[in-house]
Enzyme design. Sequence first.
Site, mmCIF file in Angstrom:
data_model
loop_
_atom_site.group_PDB
_atom_site.id
_atom_site.type_symbol
_atom_site.label_atom_id
_atom_site.label_comp_id
_atom_site.label_asym_id
_atom_site.label_seq_id
_atom_site.Cartn_x
_atom_site.Cartn_y
_atom_site.Cartn_z
ATOM 1 N N TYR A 99 -4.241 -114.569 22.609
ATOM 2 C CA TYR A 99 -5.694 -114.389 22.580
ATOM 3 C C TYR A 99 -6.278 -115.207 21.436
ATOM 4 C CZ TYR A 99 -10.254 -112.065 22.422
ATOM 5 O OH TYR A 99 -11.605 -111.809 22.446
ATOM 6 N N ASP A 152 -3.027 -119.300 15.248
ATOM 7 C CA ASP A 152 -4.061 -118.271 15.263
ATOM 8 C C ASP A 152 -3.524 -117.077 14.484
ATOM 9 O OD1 ASP A 152 -5.708 -116.075 15.871
ATOM 10 O OD2 ASP A 152 -6.290 -116.948 17.784
ATOM 11 N N LYS A 204 -9.337 -111.159 10.765
ATOM 12 C CA LYS A 204 -9.355 -109.708 10.641
ATOM 13 C C LYS A 204 -9.105 -109.188 9.227
ATOM 14 C CE LYS A 204 -8.115 -108.566 15.433
ATOM 15 N NZ LYS A 204 -9.361 -107.950 15.882
#
Length: 440
Positions: free
Chosen positions: A152, A245, A273
């Site tokens: 993702y 990522d 995050k």
Amino acid sequence: MAETAGSSLISSWPASEAAWERTKASLPGGVSTGLRAAMPPHPLFFEGGQGSRLTDLDGNSYLDYVLGWGPVILGHGHPGLTEAVAAQLPHGATYGAGHLLEAEAAEMIIDRVPGAERVLWSNTGSEAAQIALRLARGTTGRHRFVKFGGHYHGWTDAMLIGYRTGPDADLGRGSLGQPVQALDDVAVSPWGDLGAVAELLRSRDYAAVFCEPVLCNSGVLAPPEGFLAELRRLCDETGTVLVFDEVITGFRMGRGGAAERYGVQPDLVTLAKAVAGGFPLAAIAGKADILERTTSGIVHAGTYNGNPVVLAAAKATLQALNEPGVYETFERHGLALGEGLGASLAAHGVVGTVHQVGPVAQCIIGVEQSATFEDFLGADQEFYNRLLVQMLRRGVFALPGGRWYISTAHTDDDIAQTVTVFDESLAATLAEGPPPVIQR
């Protein structure tokens, strides 16, 4: 009266139900992001949190393993973080101009992330992935990129190709509204299959390879031995930009993220995050010759980029994560949680697998072995959702899909209590039937 983990069962959530009914009149599905609508038995609403715990509108207290879907790496209300943000607020939210916090926070990232020479500030992981792709295209003069099934990189049209399943899953699209043309931008390769990705790259037709260095979004699948190093070699051989990522893994799986943990330096790293402890901030770190192109032809913009409030949060978060013993404790707690969940499955005769890398764990129920993204897709999510409700009733808040996050605020006692609650909840879920559907 507030409930705590391991105390009497919570039977219902009337205040959350009422709040949800209210929000459905003003928000699509009553939530601010569609994923939250999938939280069983229905979305919960919270009034606040402290440390490893959250308190809902009904006064129930939960050990929190959702952690805002990952960002709350220091736990809720961390003193150093809240003090840093509070100190900045009287000086203004954003200036539309430079300030020293931009460089101070960037210097902390450069000090930690292997190979990082410059940092580009952004606001979300989706934005960070999009500018990383533009940078790779502008650097190489190529258009297409390679990603891996189940990885993702945000919800933009091309990046969502090949992620899980969706209404157009047969075409590789994950959402209605994605243009068919997005399929022309990307080649999806199986995670861990060096032969497949090598065949793609040797065409020299691809600007970049994107990957989660640990596939956290779809099973917490660690890379096969030597895979990332060989991916680095292939990208060097073919002039392809390698992008890690690290929106989840960055500053979570090591002081320098997965790049440090596995000893492989990508060209670009996307971070989000954990970087600001729950405040909306993202970054792209990496080679100067690539990132400097944003000053000579590659457009990167954003009104809120590098605003001082979130960068004050970033400095405080990175300082807290730099304290002695943080990552050793993460490893110990992650291992204890993973082993505890796995032991409970075995004790109850439930077929399943638990993966764990650092302070992230994944519980996959109903699959005899789970080594691939396709294995992960075979998990019995209906059974797991029923298990989640049983855990909620006992004061543990966890994500649908089976992923667990641990913060620096979680203690040895929290982890032990959680394993006990999981075991009790698994017994209760089996008792209400039916057992998990087993994929062979």
